[in-house]
Design an enzyme around this catalytic site. Structure first.
Site, short mmCIF file in Angstrom:
data_model
loop_
_atom_site.label_atom_id
_atom_site.label_comp_id
_atom_site.label_asym_id
_atom_site.label_seq_id
_atom_site.Cartn_x
_atom_site.Cartn_y
_atom_site.Cartn_z
N THR A 1 0.49 -0.77 -0.43
CA THR A 1 -0.47 -0.24 0.08
C THR A 1 0.76 1.23 -0.42
O THR A 1 0.98 2.21 -0.60
CB THR A 1 -0.82 0.48 0.94
OG1 THR A 1 -2.22 -1.31 0.61
CG2 THR A 1 -1.45 1.24 1.21
N ASN B 1 -4.88 -9.70 -8.16
CA ASN B 1 -5.06 -10.28 -6.98
C ASN B 1 -6.99 -11.05 -6.33
O ASN B 1 -6.62 -12.23 -5.81
CB ASN B 1 -5.51 -9.47 -5.11
CG ASN B 1 -6.05 -7.75 -5.41
OD1 ASN B 1 -6.05 -7.33 -6.72
ND2 ASN B 1 -7.10 -8.15 -4.55
N CYS C 1 -9.48 -7.24 1.93
CA CYS C 1 -9.51 -5.80 2.16
C CYS C 1 -10.15 -5.05 1.97
O CYS C 1 -11.02 -3.95 2.94
CB CYS C 1 -8.04 -4.84 1.66
SG CYS C 1 -6.67 -5.57 1.04
#
Ligand code: PMP
Length: 375
Positions: A71, A150, A321
């Protein structure tokens, strides 16, 4: 426990933890201290960086900037490059299937006045090169496109994209390789910069890196002591860096063996799941064997994930997430899947330690749950 959520985070190798522990006890010194123990740590960081560049087959025109993870690397590269180079051009390009740590940075830059293009993804899970050729121009300063997605696991066509970017000398190519490293063959030198994270490769959490060409100038996000060539102020986490360096080396050394193993797991699950009429598999020819994504035709993915979780079988719906948001997958929507499919997708992601027996157990329990729950 059966853990099929390795794209979210992997279990660290014992060696990675041992190296972290030993260095925390014996080499806890600040690498910026001027006494000998500090200087040794500083020099060791340099050596780790050289070793990492070698593992990636990169020459000394590249440098490693350590930080907290993918990130932060994505933020540093995209914000840092756009803000530093805004006088050179206003257009920046990414895709609709990026991780939020890229997408939301581009959204922020849009607010700051940048002209952002979000590329479509075609049926093969790749950027359409005609569209790309149409939108890249002399005002384009940055292209950021992930190596491997992902959520679904498809690999994007970075080599072809790179050849086009090379025709625009003002423009640099960055790739979020958080899910690429160790999971798909990749030519890292086709990029000017890329992002990696240790906890995706059996390393410890809280350490990652931006690897970039030295000549790329960035505006830092943090200001302070000027560590990491002024790009990441704050005392370097020496034990974590030592451990990360080990994990990178190991993931390259074991690449072929682990890749074949992941292929066996994925193929076995594809065979099993394709017999269940409730399942719509999302398969792409160029994709990592470490990720398998499918949608449910009539049942709610969140209910199935919870039922599996009650049996100590851990999988994810949408990306980890995002999974608390109960929003449809932006990746599946970009791939032209229906809203229902985008709401009800399940991701299985594997590690070197998963087994065929675990796949069989998963299939038995999954089939039972699908029979039992209402649509
Ligand atoms: N990019 C991708 C493609 C990811 O899969 C992830 C982790 N879900 C990240 C970035 C963020 O990684 P980190 O946790 O290291 O910040």
């Amino acid at each position: 426990m059966i853990y099929f959520d390795n794209a979210s985070s992997t279990k660290p190798d014992k060696e990675a933890l041992d190296i972290f522990y030993e260095n925390s006890i014996e080499k806890f010194f600040n690498p910026n201290s001027i006494f000998i123990a500090g200087v040794r740590n500083f020099n060791d960081i340099r050596r780790f960086k050289d070793k990492i560049l070698k593992d990636f087959k990169l020459d000394s025109s590249y440098e490693v900037i350590f930080n907290s993870g993918a990130t932060e690397s994505n933020n540093l590269m995209i914000l840092g490059y756009a803000r530093k180079n805004k006088n050179r051009g206003n257009r920046i390009i990414t895709t609709k299937v990026e991780h939020d740590s890229v997408l939301f940075v581009f959204k922020q830059l849009e607010k700051e006045g940048f002209d952002v293009v979000y590329l479509d993804i075609n049926q093969n899970g790749e950027v359409d090169l005609d569209q790309f050729n149409n939108v890249i121009n002399d005002k384009t300063i940055l292209v950021s496109i992930m190596g491997v997605n992902n959520e679904v696991g498809f690999a994007l066509n970075i080599d072809e994209i790179s050849k086009i970017v090379r025709k625009f000398p003002k423009c640099v190519l960055h790739s979020d390789c958080a899910q690429t490293l160790g999971k798909y063959p990749f030519n890292y030198s086709s990029c000017d910069a890329f992002t990696i994270s240790a906890h995706k490769i059996y390393g410890i959490k809280g350490i990652g890196a931006l690897i970039k060409r030295k000549k790329i100038n960035l505006e830092p996000i943090f200001y302070g002591g000027g560590q990491e060539n002024g790009l990441r102020s704050g005392t370097q986490d020496f034990p974590a860096i030592a451990s990360f360096s080990y994990s990178i080396n190991k993931v390259f050394a074991d690449f072929n063996k682990n890749y074949k193993h992941a292929e066996q797991l994925k193929n076995h699950l594809i065979d099993g799941l394709s017999k269940n009429e409730e399942v719509i598999l999302h398969l792409y020819e160029k994709s990592t064997p470490y990720v398998l994504n499918f949608s449910l035709k009539t049942k709610k993915a969140s209910v199935v994930v919870e039922a599996l979780s009650n049996l100590n079988i851990f999988v994810s719906s949408v990306s980890a997430c995002n999974s608390k948001k109960e929003e449809p997958s932006h990746v599946l929507l970009a791939l032209n899947k229906s809203l229902k499919e985008a709401h009800n997708s399940i991701r299985l992601s594997f590690s070197k330690d998963n087994t065929i027996e675990e796949c069989d157990l998963f299939l038995v329990e999954f089939n039972r749950i699908i029979e039992r729950i209402r649509g």
